[in-house]
Design a protein around this motif. Sequence first.
Motif, mmCIF file in Angstrom:
data_model
loop_
_atom_site.group_PDB
_atom_site.id
_atom_site.type_symbol
_atom_site.label_atom_id
_atom_site.label_comp_id
_atom_site.label_asym_id
_atom_site.label_seq_id
_atom_site.Cartn_x
_atom_site.Cartn_y
_atom_site.Cartn_z
ATOM 1 N N THR A 118 39.212 38.869 38.695
ATOM 2 C CA THR A 118 38.259 37.804 39.023
ATOM 3 C C THR A 118 36.838 38.359 39.101
ATOM 4 N N ILE A 119 36.679 39.525 39.732
ATOM 5 C CA ILE A 119 35.354 40.147 39.826
ATOM 6 C C ILE A 119 34.800 40.445 38.444
ATOM 7 N N LEU A 120 35.619 40.992 37.564
ATOM 8 C CA LEU A 120 35.171 41.297 36.205
ATOM 9 C C LEU A 120 34.772 40.025 35.464
ATOM 10 N N ALA A 121 35.576 38.967 35.602
ATOM 11 C CA ALA A 121 35.260 37.693 34.945
ATOM 12 C C ALA A 121 33.947 37.124 35.468
ATOM 13 N N MET A 122 33.700 37.248 36.780
ATOM 14 C CA MET A 122 32.478 36.715 37.368
ATOM 15 C C MET A 122 31.259 37.517 36.913
ATOM 16 N N ILE B 290 21.818 42.062 38.973
ATOM 17 C CA ILE B 290 22.117 43.171 39.881
ATOM 18 C C ILE B 290 22.919 42.677 41.083
ATOM 19 N N ILE B 291 22.551 41.524 41.626
ATOM 20 C CA ILE B 291 23.284 40.966 42.762
ATOM 21 C C ILE B 291 24.731 40.662 42.383
ATOM 22 N N ALA B 292 24.976 40.397 41.091
ATOM 23 C CA ALA B 292 26.340 40.091 40.639
ATOM 24 C C ALA B 292 27.286 41.270 40.811
ATOM 25 N N PHE B 293 26.747 42.459 41.030
ATOM 26 C CA PHE B 293 27.601 43.622 41.252
ATOM 27 C C PHE B 293 28.081 43.707 42.712
ATOM 28 N N THR B 294 27.637 42.800 43.553
ATOM 29 C CA THR B 294 28.018 42.831 44.967
ATOM 30 C C THR B 294 29.529 42.837 45.180
ATOM 31 N N PRO B 295 30.302 41.947 44.514
ATOM 32 C CA PRO B 295 31.761 42.006 44.724
ATOM 33 C C PRO B 295 32.370 43.346 44.348
ATOM 34 N N ALA B 296 31.871 43.957 43.277
ATOM 35 C CA ALA B 296 32.401 45.265 42.864
ATOM 36 C C ALA B 296 32.071 46.332 43.911
ATOM 37 N N PHE B 297 30.821 46.333 44.395
ATOM 38 C CA PHE B 297 30.444 47.286 45.438
ATOM 39 C C PHE B 297 31.293 47.063 46.699
ATOM 40 N N THR B 298 31.501 45.795 47.043
ATOM 41 C CA THR B 298 32.275 45.476 48.251
ATOM 42 C C THR B 298 33.715 45.934 48.108
ATOM 43 N N HIS C 295 41.498 32.237 41.021
ATOM 44 C CA HIS C 295 41.808 33.233 42.045
ATOM 45 C C HIS C 295 42.322 32.565 43.314
ATOM 46 N N ALA C 296 41.653 31.482 43.735
ATOM 47 C CA ALA C 296 42.081 30.782 44.945
ATOM 48 C C ALA C 296 43.497 30.230 44.783
ATOM 49 N N LEU C 297 43.781 29.605 43.641
ATOM 50 C CA LEU C 297 45.118 29.059 43.406
ATOM 51 C C LEU C 297 46.161 30.175 43.382
ATOM 52 N N TRP C 298 45.825 31.285 42.747
ATOM 53 C CA TRP C 298 46.743 32.417 42.683
ATOM 54 C C TRP C 298 47.073 32.929 44.083
ATOM 55 N N GLN C 299 46.039 33.071 44.904
ATOM 56 C CA GLN C 299 46.237 33.582 46.254
ATOM 57 C C GLN C 299 47.017 32.596 47.117
ATOM 58 N N SER D 61 39.917 39.244 52.569
ATOM 59 C CA SER D 61 39.372 40.568 52.290
ATOM 60 C C SER D 61 37.877 40.505 51.984
ATOM 61 N N ALA D 62 37.210 41.639 52.181
ATOM 62 C CA ALA D 62 35.770 41.706 51.943
ATOM 63 C C ALA D 62 35.395 41.370 50.503
ATOM 64 N N PRO D 63 36.110 41.879 49.476
ATOM 65 C CA PRO D 63 35.737 41.515 48.103
ATOM 66 C C PRO D 63 35.830 40.021 47.840
ATOM 67 N N GLU D 64 36.831 39.351 48.441
ATOM 68 C CA GLU D 64 36.962 37.911 48.238
ATOM 69 C C GLU D 64 35.773 37.162 48.833
ATOM 70 N N VAL D 65 35.331 37.592 50.022
ATOM 71 C CA VAL D 65 34.164 36.955 50.638
ATOM 72 C C VAL D 65 32.942 37.117 49.745
ATOM 73 N N SER D 66 32.728 38.307 49.237
ATOM 74 C CA SER D 66 31.525 38.575 48.448
ATOM 75 C C SER D 66 31.489 37.759 47.165
ATOM 76 N N MET D 67 32.666 37.413 46.625
ATOM 77 C CA MET D 67 32.688 36.639 45.387
ATOM 78 C C MET D 67 32.042 35.270 45.576
#
Length: 296
Positions: free
Chosen positions: A126-130, A99-107, A276-280, A231-237
């Motif tokens: 990245t969120i989907l892969a995680m 359930i906690i793994a959904f945090t990036p999606a919620f964020t 994701h980090a390398l891409w960014q 961004s907030a989603p990146e932090v949550s990941m």
Amino acid sequence: MTPHARGLLLTAIGGTALSFDIPMIKLGGGDPWSAMLLRSGSAFIAALVIWQIAQRLTGRTIILLPGRVGYAIAGIYGLTVVAFVIAVMNTDAANVAFIIAFTPAFTALMSWFFLKERPSLATVLTILAMMVAVAIIVADGLRAGNLFGDMFALAASLLISSVITISRASRADVGFAPMIGGIVPALIAAIVLGWQGAPVSADNAFWHVFNGVVLLPVAYWCLATGPKYISAPEVSMFYLLETVLAPVWVWLIFAEAPTPAVLLGGALLIGALGAHALWQLNGAGHRAQSSPTKAP
């Protein structure tokens, strides 16, 4: 270092430091409420001490909590800890992790709706892969858990998403807020222990205190400061680093070997974060090279 690279580095350090939380709790032992009291209470005291030392060393006034937003963020962090502990005590650990793994999606959804920050395709992938990685890790343990505990796990996930989004919106210096928020779970734990008439019990209180004084300040400060730069989603990941790294530390400390599913899911999760980090970073580098420069 670009602001984005600084944000990625800070959150990576914070997520890694937070991954030691579970091994420290296992080393400290004792009942959950005592662990919460020692862990969160130590973090609160550490925040006050670090704040005073930082002011003396820098010779300037450092705002502990920046106005109402600071108090709100501290309070939400404190409630997150309480919700997480109640979830762990009332449902299966695998259910909580999933359930906690959904945090990036919620964020990502909160950031998109409230801040109008549409997540990039790289972030969404990245969120989907995680989420797939976490599902692989906990698949063996997932079962119909206690609905009460599952709801508190969901509450913890939504609270984390909320506090990251608020931090991103304010862009304020809220590095001390999570540690100050530790007073909330500490007080609740003290009330529960007092109501039960139970003493503070721990097999080795040193590890709970060490966790609160050293590891949690590093983890919380880095993760709370990250939204200023990324961004907030990146932090949550980066909060999900605990899902894969904690079993590794438990393996090294307690010789509890992780399952093949944990190794596979962990490799996928780390790979997704790294890609994701390398891409960014590459994207930021290309933008910097292509941006026009003014003549001297």
